[in-house]
Write a protein that holds these residues in place. Structure first.
Motif, PDB file in Angstrom:
ATOM      1  N   GLY A  99       3.847   2.822   0.520  1.00  0.00           N
ATOM      2  CA  GLY A  99       3.145   2.024   1.527  1.00  0.00           C
ATOM      3  C   GLY A  99       3.966   1.877   2.801  1.00  0.00           C
ATOM      4  O   GLY A  99       3.440   2.000   3.914  1.00  0.00           O
ATOM      5  N   THR A 100       5.256   1.645   2.628  1.00  0.00           N
ATOM      6  CA  THR A 100       6.163   1.470   3.775  1.00  0.00           C
ATOM      7  C   THR A 100       6.169   2.730   4.640  1.00  0.00           C
ATOM      8  O   THR A 100       6.022   2.676   5.864  1.00  0.00           O
ATOM      9  CB  THR A 100       7.591   1.182   3.259  1.00  0.00           C
ATOM     10  N   THR A 145      -5.484   3.971  -2.382  1.00  0.00           N
ATOM     11  CA  THR A 145      -6.477   3.609  -3.406  1.00  0.00           C
ATOM     12  C   THR A 145      -6.184   2.210  -3.957  1.00  0.00           C
ATOM     13  O   THR A 145      -7.109   1.472  -4.286  1.00  0.00           O
ATOM     14  CB  THR A 145      -6.516   4.654  -4.534  1.00  0.00           C
ATOM     15  N   SER A 153      -2.362  -0.717 -15.703  1.00  0.00           N
ATOM     16  CA  SER A 153      -2.837   0.608 -16.142  1.00  0.00           C
ATOM     17  C   SER A 153      -3.587   1.296 -15.005  1.00  0.00           C
ATOM     18  O   SER A 153      -3.857   0.674 -13.971  1.00  0.00           O
ATOM     19  CB  SER A 153      -3.770   0.454 -17.345  1.00  0.00           C
ATOM     20  N   GLY A 159      -0.921   6.728  -3.100  1.00  0.00           N
ATOM     21  CA  GLY A 159      -1.359   6.284  -4.435  1.00  0.00           C
ATOM     22  C   GLY A 159      -2.480   7.124  -5.021  1.00  0.00           C
ATOM     23  O   GLY A 159      -3.029   6.779  -6.060  1.00  0.00           O
ATOM     24  N   ARG A 194      -3.170  10.423  -8.740  1.00  0.00           N
ATOM     25  CA  ARG A 194      -2.258   9.810  -9.698  1.00  0.00           C
ATOM     26  C   ARG A 194      -2.364  10.445 -11.074  1.00  0.00           C
ATOM     27  O   ARG A 194      -1.663  10.033 -11.990  1.00  0.00           O
ATOM     28  CB  ARG A 194      -2.617   8.340  -9.826  1.00  0.00           C
ATOM     29  N   ARG A 247       9.781  -8.142  -2.867  1.00  0.00           N
ATOM     30  CA  ARG A 247       8.473  -8.238  -2.204  1.00  0.00           C
ATOM     31  C   ARG A 247       7.773  -9.544  -2.601  1.00  0.00           C
ATOM     32  O   ARG A 247       7.167 -10.210  -1.753  1.00  0.00           O
ATOM     33  CB  ARG A 247       7.600  -7.036  -2.578  1.00  0.00           C
ATOM     34  N   ARG A 298       3.019  -0.274 -15.372  1.00  0.00           N
ATOM     35  CA  ARG A 298       2.838   0.611 -14.206  1.00  0.00           C
ATOM     36  C   ARG A 298       3.814   1.783 -14.282  1.00  0.00           C
ATOM     37  O   ARG A 298       3.452   2.924 -13.992  1.00  0.00           O
ATOM     38  CB  ARG A 298       3.048  -0.164 -12.896  1.00  0.00           C
ATOM     39  N   ALA A 328      17.476   6.002  -0.048  1.00  0.00           N
ATOM     40  CA  ALA A 328      18.161   5.759   1.225  1.00  0.00           C
ATOM     41  C   ALA A 328      17.469   4.593   1.952  1.00  0.00           C
ATOM     42  O   ALA A 328      16.345   4.217   1.589  1.00  0.00           O
ATOM     43  CB  ALA A 328      18.092   7.033   2.071  1.00  0.00           C
TER      44      ALA A 328
HETATM   45  P1  AP5 Z   1       6.226  -0.281  -0.945  1.00  0.00           P
HETATM   46  O1  AP5 Z   1       6.273   0.521   0.299  1.00  0.00           O
HETATM   47  O2  AP5 Z   1       5.191  -1.346  -1.070  1.00  0.00           O
HETATM   48  O3  AP5 Z   1       6.166   0.692  -2.213  1.00  0.00           O
HETATM   49  P2  AP5 Z   1       4.924   1.390  -2.881  1.00  0.00           P
HETATM   50  O4  AP5 Z   1       5.435   2.693  -3.432  1.00  0.00           O
HETATM   51  O5  AP5 Z   1       3.778   1.454  -1.942  1.00  0.00           O
HETATM   52  O6  AP5 Z   1       4.680   0.352  -4.051  1.00  0.00           O
HETATM   53  P3  AP5 Z   1       3.381  -0.288  -4.669  1.00  0.00           P
HETATM   54  O7  AP5 Z   1       3.883  -1.359  -5.573  1.00  0.00           O
HETATM   55  O8  AP5 Z   1       2.361  -0.660  -3.651  1.00  0.00           O
HETATM   56  O9  AP5 Z   1       2.891   0.968  -5.483  1.00  0.00           O
HETATM   57  P4  AP5 Z   1       1.932   1.113  -6.640  1.00  0.00           P
HETATM   58  O10 AP5 Z   1       1.811   2.592  -6.732  1.00  0.00           O
HETATM   59  O11 AP5 Z   1       2.344   0.409  -7.885  1.00  0.00           O
HETATM   60  O12 AP5 Z   1       0.626   0.321  -6.140  1.00  0.00           O
HETATM   61  P5  AP5 Z   1      -0.823   0.749  -5.698  1.00  0.00           P
HETATM   62  O13 AP5 Z   1      -1.326  -0.296  -4.813  1.00  0.00           O
HETATM   63  O14 AP5 Z   1      -0.884   2.165  -5.260  1.00  0.00           O
HETATM   64  O15 AP5 Z   1       7.686  -0.891  -1.169  1.00  0.00           O
HETATM   65  C1  AP5 Z   1       7.969  -1.799  -2.224  1.00  0.00           C
HETATM   66  C2  AP5 Z   1       9.072  -2.771  -1.769  1.00  0.00           C
HETATM   67  O16 AP5 Z   1      10.281  -2.040  -1.564  1.00  0.00           O
HETATM   68  C3  AP5 Z   1       8.751  -3.475  -0.437  1.00  0.00           C
HETATM   69  O17 AP5 Z   1       9.259  -4.774  -0.482  1.00  0.00           O
HETATM   70  C4  AP5 Z   1       9.523  -2.630   0.599  1.00  0.00           C
HETATM   71  O18 AP5 Z   1       9.907  -3.398   1.711  1.00  0.00           O
HETATM   72  C5  AP5 Z   1      10.713  -2.173  -0.204  1.00  0.00           C
HETATM   73  N1  AP5 Z   1      11.198  -0.842   0.213  1.00  0.00           N
HETATM   74  C6  AP5 Z   1      10.448   0.223   0.576  1.00  0.00           C
HETATM   75  N2  AP5 Z   1      11.241   1.273   0.873  1.00  0.00           N
HETATM   76  C7  AP5 Z   1      12.519   0.843   0.679  1.00  0.00           C
HETATM   77  C8  AP5 Z   1      13.794   1.483   0.822  1.00  0.00           C
HETATM   78  N3  AP5 Z   1      13.908   2.777   1.210  1.00  0.00           N
HETATM   79  N4  AP5 Z   1      14.912   0.758   0.541  1.00  0.00           N
HETATM   80  C9  AP5 Z   1      14.801  -0.541   0.125  1.00  0.00           C
HETATM   81  N5  AP5 Z   1      13.616  -1.216  -0.016  1.00  0.00           N
HETATM   82  C10 AP5 Z   1      12.497  -0.508   0.255  1.00  0.00           C
HETATM   83  O19 AP5 Z   1      -1.633   0.718  -7.106  1.00  0.00           O
HETATM   84  C11 AP5 Z   1      -1.861  -0.493  -7.769  1.00  0.00           C
HETATM   85  C12 AP5 Z   1      -2.783  -0.253  -8.951  1.00  0.00           C
HETATM   86  O20 AP5 Z   1      -4.060   0.226  -8.480  1.00  0.00           O
HETATM   87  C13 AP5 Z   1      -2.333   0.785  -9.970  1.00  0.00           C
HETATM   88  O21 AP5 Z   1      -1.418   0.270 -10.921  1.00  0.00           O
HETATM   89  C14 AP5 Z   1      -3.670   1.166 -10.605  1.00  0.00           C
HETATM   90  O22 AP5 Z   1      -4.119   0.179 -11.500  1.00  0.00           O
HETATM   91  C15 AP5 Z   1      -4.615   1.156  -9.411  1.00  0.00           C
HETATM   92  N6  AP5 Z   1      -4.697   2.455  -8.747  1.00  0.00           N
HETATM   93  C16 AP5 Z   1      -4.339   2.732  -7.459  1.00  0.00           C
HETATM   94  N7  AP5 Z   1      -4.527   4.023  -7.195  1.00  0.00           N
HETATM   95  C17 AP5 Z   1      -5.001   4.589  -8.333  1.00  0.00           C
HETATM   96  C18 AP5 Z   1      -5.360   5.921  -8.672  1.00  0.00           C
HETATM   97  N8  AP5 Z   1      -5.274   6.934  -7.792  1.00  0.00           N
HETATM   98  N9  AP5 Z   1      -5.799   6.138  -9.938  1.00  0.00           N
HETATM   99  C19 AP5 Z   1      -5.904   5.139 -10.839  1.00  0.00           C
HETATM  100  N10 AP5 Z   1      -5.573   3.857 -10.579  1.00  0.00           N
HETATM  101  C20 AP5 Z   1      -5.114   3.584  -9.324  1.00  0.00           C
END
Ligand code: AP5
Length: 193
Positions: A14-15, A31, A57, A85, A88, A127, A150, A178
């Motif tokens: 996301g970042t 997504t 999940s 995302g 997946r 976060r 997850r 990094a």
């Molecule tokens: P951030 O940038 O938010 O990381 P992210 O990879 O986007 O993490 P998410 O928790 O949003 O990912 P996710 O895949 O679990 O969630 P999603 O919404 O896709 O960074 C995280 C933290 O780290 C922040 O505080 C940031 O500041 C920090 N940070 C970032 N970079 C850094 C760095 N380099 N150094 C230090 N700190 C850093 O999915 C959620 C749910 O939706 C899934 O579990 C599933 O149920 C469903 N879903 C979504 N997409 C699908 C799909 N395609 N198929 C099936 N189910 C799905």
């Protein structure tokens, strides 16, 4: 630019997507964000997805593929998109390839943020703390139990997506451990390579 960002939960997808959106002027298609919006709005898809997401999940492929198939038809996605995302699962990756092929399009890049899994829970906890400090609402899946699920879903169902794109010679890996700015620069370099 049609780009897929891969990586486990908390890897920084996301970042980095937000920065790629600013650079390329194409929308971020998350997504996770779309499903959370649908859940908050109480739509049929949102109601189906909420309990699954909260537990950590994956939502069924047909639901997510349907959401993306509709979204990439929107006018703002005509010039491209940053997929955050999605895909997946390998089935989602194949469905995406079919969707694009029907439009005579292909992905420009698939970038994976490689991270040390041991660092991810700390990022999620940070976060949560920042969200609470800002008076925001913490994601229902940002807790240790859901996070474990997850990560297991990532290992079992999403890691094979990296192998799928690597097998096609399309995968670019970037060090996601990094600092944020350095990750952004590494993605820039990977996209130019
Ligand atoms: P951030 O940038 O938010 O990381 P992210 O990879 O986007 O993490 P998410 O928790 O949003 O990912 P996710 O895949 O679990 O969630 P999603 O919404 O896709 O960074 C995280 C933290 O780290 C922040 O505080 C940031 O500041 C920090 N940070 C970032 N970079 C850094 C760095 N380099 N150094 C230090 N700190 C850093 O999915 C959620 C749910 O939706 C899934 O579990 C599933 O149920 C469903 N879903 C979504 N997409 C699908 C799909 N395609 N198929 C099936 N189910 C799905």
């Amino acid at each position: 630019m049609r780009l897929v960002l891969l990586g486990p939960p908390g890897a920084g997808k996301g970042t980095q997507s937000a920065r790629l959106v600013a650079k390329f002027g194409v929308p971020q298609l998350s997504t996770g964000d779309m499903l959370r919006s649908a859940a908050a709005a109480g739509t049929p898809i949102g109601r189906e997805a909420k309990a699954i997401m909260d537990a950590g999940s994956l939502v069924p492929d047909d639901v997510v593929v349907g959401v993306i198939a509709q979204r990439i038809e929107a006018p703002d996605a005509e010039q491209g998109f940053i997929l955050d995302g999605f895909p997946r699962t390998v089935a989602q990756a194949r469905a995406l390839g079919d969707m694009l092929a029907k439009k005579n399009l292909r992905l420009d890049a698939v970038v994976e943020l490689a991270v040390d899994e041991n660092a991810l829970l700390a990022r999620i906890e940070k976060r949560v703390a920042e969200t609470l400090a800002a008076g925001g609402i913490v994601r229902a899946d940002d807790n240790p139990e859901s996070f474990k699920t997850r990560l297991e879903a990532y290992r079992a169902q999403t890691a094979p997506v990296s192998a799928y794109y690597a097998g096609k010679g399309e995968l670019k890996q970037v060090d996601g451990m990094a600092p944020v700015d350095e990750v952004t620069s590494a993605i820039d370099r990977a996209l130019c390579a």
